[in-house]
Write an enzyme that holds these catalytic residues in place. Structure first.
Site, mmCIF file in Angstrom:
data_model
loop_
_atom_site.group_PDB
_atom_site.id
_atom_site.type_symbol
_atom_site.label_atom_id
_atom_site.label_comp_id
_atom_site.label_asym_id
_atom_site.label_seq_id
_atom_site.Cartn_x
_atom_site.Cartn_y
_atom_site.Cartn_z
ATOM 1 N N THR A 193 0.696 -1.169 0.027
ATOM 2 C CA THR A 193 -0.114 0.184 -0.038
ATOM 3 C C THR A 193 0.851 1.270 0.011
ATOM 4 O OG1 THR A 193 -1.893 0.844 0.900
ATOM 5 C CG2 THR A 193 -0.097 0.485 2.438
ATOM 6 N N THR A 243 1.568 -0.737 -5.046
ATOM 7 C CA THR A 243 0.547 0.178 -5.107
ATOM 8 C C THR A 243 -0.259 0.341 -6.448
ATOM 9 O OG1 THR A 243 2.096 1.519 -3.536
ATOM 10 C CG2 THR A 243 0.370 2.857 -4.983
ATOM 11 N N GLY A 264 2.043 4.698 -7.936
ATOM 12 C CA GLY A 264 1.537 3.712 -8.305
ATOM 13 C C GLY A 264 2.245 3.203 -9.676
#
Length: 181
Positions: free
Chosen positions: A7, A172, A166
């Site tokens: 995350t 992510t 990301g």
């Protein structure tokens, strides 16, 4: 400080003519080892009557336990973020069950932004940027650059920074939840 895989959580504070903007966001990817098991998890939420933002990195069940405990501390201390964070950390370090929890929290309200760890740390990073998780360093760097060089609102800085994280961090994804105060 140990970083958990799976995350990226980012919080940004920005002073504007209208007051302080606070935004906290996170991606939705959950991994089990090197396998993506969910892409739309919600790791960010509002607590204490919508006046506190919180996000987690780490084991999901552990994080929900910490959210519950943290919200109870906020209630007990009438929403005083720093005091609630310190009290949670004391419990986290001394309680045998809590001590085994593997998660970190990023929390923010209008007065402060904090990182809470199981090591007994309550940290208030400089410049109003809090970043945790495996993509935290990428998101932090992007947010710092955007905060210094643009007039973007806090929520937009969080969004763009999570997108950059990301693109760089395999843990992510691009499904984001962003909350604001």
């Amino acid at each position: 400080m140990e970083q958990y895989h799976g995350t990226t959580i980012l919080s940004v504070r920005r002073q504007t003519a209208d007051g302080i903007q606070v935004a906290l966001g996170g991606d939705g990817q959950v991994t089990l080892g090197n396998i993506v098991v969910k892409g739309t998890a919600r790791k960010v939420r509002k607590l204490y009557q919508g006046r506190v933002l919180a996000g987690f990195a780490g084991a999901t069940a552990d994080a929900f336990t910490l959210f519950e405990r943290f919200e109870a501390k906020l209630e007990k201390h009438q929403g005083q973020l720093t005091r609630a964070a310190i009290e949670l950390t004391k419990d986290w370090r001394t309680d045998r069950v809590l001590r085994r929890l593997e998660a970190m929290l990023a929390v923010a309200d209008h007065s402060a932004s904090l990182i809470i760890t199981g090591n007994g740390d309550v940290l208030e990073p400089e410049q109003g940027i809090v970043a945790i998780g495996s993509g935290g360093a990428y998101a932090h760097s992007a947010a710092k650059a955007l905060l210094s060089n643009t007039d973007l609102p806090a929520a937009e800085i969080v969004k763009k920074s999570l997108e950059i994280a990301g693109e760089l961090c395999i843990y992510t994804n691009m499904h984001h939840t962003i909350e604001t105060l």
